[in-house]
Design an enzyme around this catalytic site. Sequence first.
Site, short mmCIF file in Angstrom:
data_model
loop_
_atom_site.label_atom_id
_atom_site.label_comp_id
_atom_site.label_asym_id
_atom_site.label_seq_id
_atom_site.Cartn_x
_atom_site.Cartn_y
_atom_site.Cartn_z
N LYS A 12 0.84 -1.21 0.00
CA LYS A 12 0.00 0.00 0.00
C LYS A 12 0.87 1.25 0.00
CE LYS A 12 -1.82 1.53 4.06
NZ LYS A 12 -1.46 2.93 4.28
N ASN A 13 1.90 1.24 0.87
CA ASN A 13 2.68 2.46 1.05
C ASN A 13 3.64 2.75 -0.10
OD1 ASN A 13 1.32 2.91 3.37
ND2 ASN A 13 3.03 2.51 4.77
N ARG A 19 -5.01 10.41 4.54
CA ARG A 19 -3.95 11.41 4.67
C ARG A 19 -2.97 11.39 3.50
NH1 ARG A 19 -0.18 11.96 7.32
NH2 ARG A 19 -0.33 14.00 8.24
N ILE A 45 7.43 6.67 17.20
CA ILE A 45 7.09 7.42 15.97
C ILE A 45 5.82 8.25 16.16
CG2 ILE A 45 6.67 7.26 13.47
CD1 ILE A 45 9.43 6.18 14.23
C1 UD1 Z 1 4.13 6.77 6.66
C2 UD1 Z 1 3.31 5.54 6.35
C3 UD1 Z 1 2.72 4.98 7.65
C4 UD1 Z 1 3.81 4.74 8.67
C5 UD1 Z 1 4.69 5.98 8.85
C6 UD1 Z 1 5.91 5.74 9.72
C7 UD1 Z 1 2.49 5.93 4.12
C8 UD1 Z 1 1.33 6.25 3.23
N1 UD1 Z 1 2.25 5.91 5.43
O1 UD1 Z 1 3.26 7.74 7.22
O2 UD1 Z 1 2.06 3.74 7.33
O3 UD1 Z 1 3.22 4.44 9.92
O4 UD1 Z 1 5.17 6.43 7.57
O5 UD1 Z 1 6.68 4.71 9.20
O6 UD1 Z 1 3.59 5.66 3.65
N2 UD1 Z 1 5.82 14.54 11.09
C9 UD1 Z 1 5.74 15.89 11.39
N3 UD1 Z 1 5.65 16.78 10.36
C10 UD1 Z 1 5.62 16.41 9.05
C11 UD1 Z 1 5.70 15.03 8.76
C12 UD1 Z 1 5.80 14.13 9.80
O7 UD1 Z 1 5.76 16.27 12.56
O8 UD1 Z 1 5.51 17.27 8.16
C13 UD1 Z 1 5.94 13.56 12.19
C14 UD1 Z 1 4.71 12.67 12.33
O9 UD1 Z 1 3.72 13.26 13.13
C15 UD1 Z 1 5.31 11.42 12.98
C16 UD1 Z 1 6.71 11.35 12.37
O10 UD1 Z 1 6.97 12.64 11.85
O11 UD1 Z 1 5.43 11.62 14.37
C17 UD1 Z 1 6.88 10.34 11.24
O12 UD1 Z 1 5.80 10.47 10.36
P1 UD1 Z 1 5.90 10.15 8.81
O13 UD1 Z 1 7.09 9.31 8.51
O14 UD1 Z 1 5.76 11.42 8.05
O15 UD1 Z 1 4.59 9.27 8.59
P2 UD1 Z 1 3.72 9.26 7.30
O16 UD1 Z 1 4.60 9.54 6.13
O17 UD1 Z 1 2.49 10.06 7.49
#
Ligand code: UD1
Length: 420
Positions: free
Chosen positions: A23-24, A94, A329
Amino acid sequence: MLQSMRIRGGQPLNGEVAISGAKNLALPALAASLLTESKVILKNVPKLVDIRSMLELLDHLGCNIDCFEPNSISISTNNLKSTDAPYDFVRKMRASILVLGPLLSRFKQATVSLPGGCAIGTRGVDLHIKALQLMGAQISIENGYIKAQANHGLCGCDIAFPIVTVTGTENVLMAAVLAKGMTRLINAAVEPEVVALCRLLNNMGANIKGHGTSIIEIEGAQSLHGTEFEIIPDRIEVGTYAIAAALTSGKLLLKNCIYDDLTTVFETLQNCGIVFEKQDKNILVYRKEDIKPIDIQTMPHPGFPTDLQAQYTVLMSVSCGTAAITENIFENRFMHIPELNRMGANISVHGKTAIVTGVKKLFGAQVMATDLRASASLVLAGLIANGKTVVNRLYHLDRGYAEIDKKLTECGAVVERFSV
Ligand code: UD1
């Protein structure tokens, strides 16, 4: 109508599970099709609600989409009619934010709804926005929308992420492939899906180097072209079914896996007493002894993935000792724990850490799924619980697990879906 799953626990899972595409990776790969006017053909795309949501968004933007069997999708964007991703699409998923980078770099403008909060934490997109601003985009937040413009195109630059963000890295990568000059992403995500996305983009004519390391270099190209690309197997699905085999004392052959994408998980599970036999692209999973308690901490890849934390918690809930599970995370990813405790688990939460003391048996109950991976953990708990478990709000599960009822039933589980 809302759907629920009734599970009669106690059946060992035996047989084969065909692992679906990730999916990701499929989600950013679909968004990447916006980067070229030629046709992009993706194979091994999983049949999931999240994929349908992304296709609905691409359809709204004016993409021509053709789905053909088995699991292939062709997309062409030579006739785009909009660069707006409205709230109704983004609120469902999202990952819709992933259209921001491609739209902005190819069409020099994009309006994408802010995703808002979600069950597992605040999950901002500030890092996506800051990076695109560094590349020269003018971005304002108006009425809950990100309004982005880059009248003279985006320009390459150095972007250092303060924390690792998976979709942040992917969004900026997709913006950088058509930017002027060189972009360097520092502290970039190294998840296998990010690496595979870079391979897809390079197949489309992008110049990306360093993927799989924390520094990715992207030399902007004039334009990209179409390609055909196969989505890699879903490592989280592999991990979930591996845990299911161990929990139910069954034996599963997981078909079409990439062993190296899950090294930390396999090492941990081996320490818990689970056996993995690698057979070419397949993995045979079973256990011969009681489940040993092993502490884990979720970390960005190659650490233990947060997307398997809830499922691992169920494994530890019936181990022969006590394990500490630390979630680094997301700040609110223990929503499954009160539900597992209602099924007889012995888990207490102390800040970021859950202390899980193994019990002999879980008991069936009515439980409520709160997010995708929490739902999977409740299904796993139901498979080993005494009696009947009903998992409500099943729509979360269908976002990320392709044909889960069929896959479980074929291996001997007694599960039944019903509408309420
Ligand atoms: C992606 C995955 C999700 C997985 C996550 C962590 C997809 C579609 N989803 O989610 O399944 O659980 O990676 O491996 O690939 N953060 C910020 N600001 C930002 C971006 C992120 O504060 O602009 C924080 C988030 O709140 C979180 C951390 O960074 O605490 C990591 O998040 P992130 O890696 O961005 O997760 P996703 O990409 O949303």
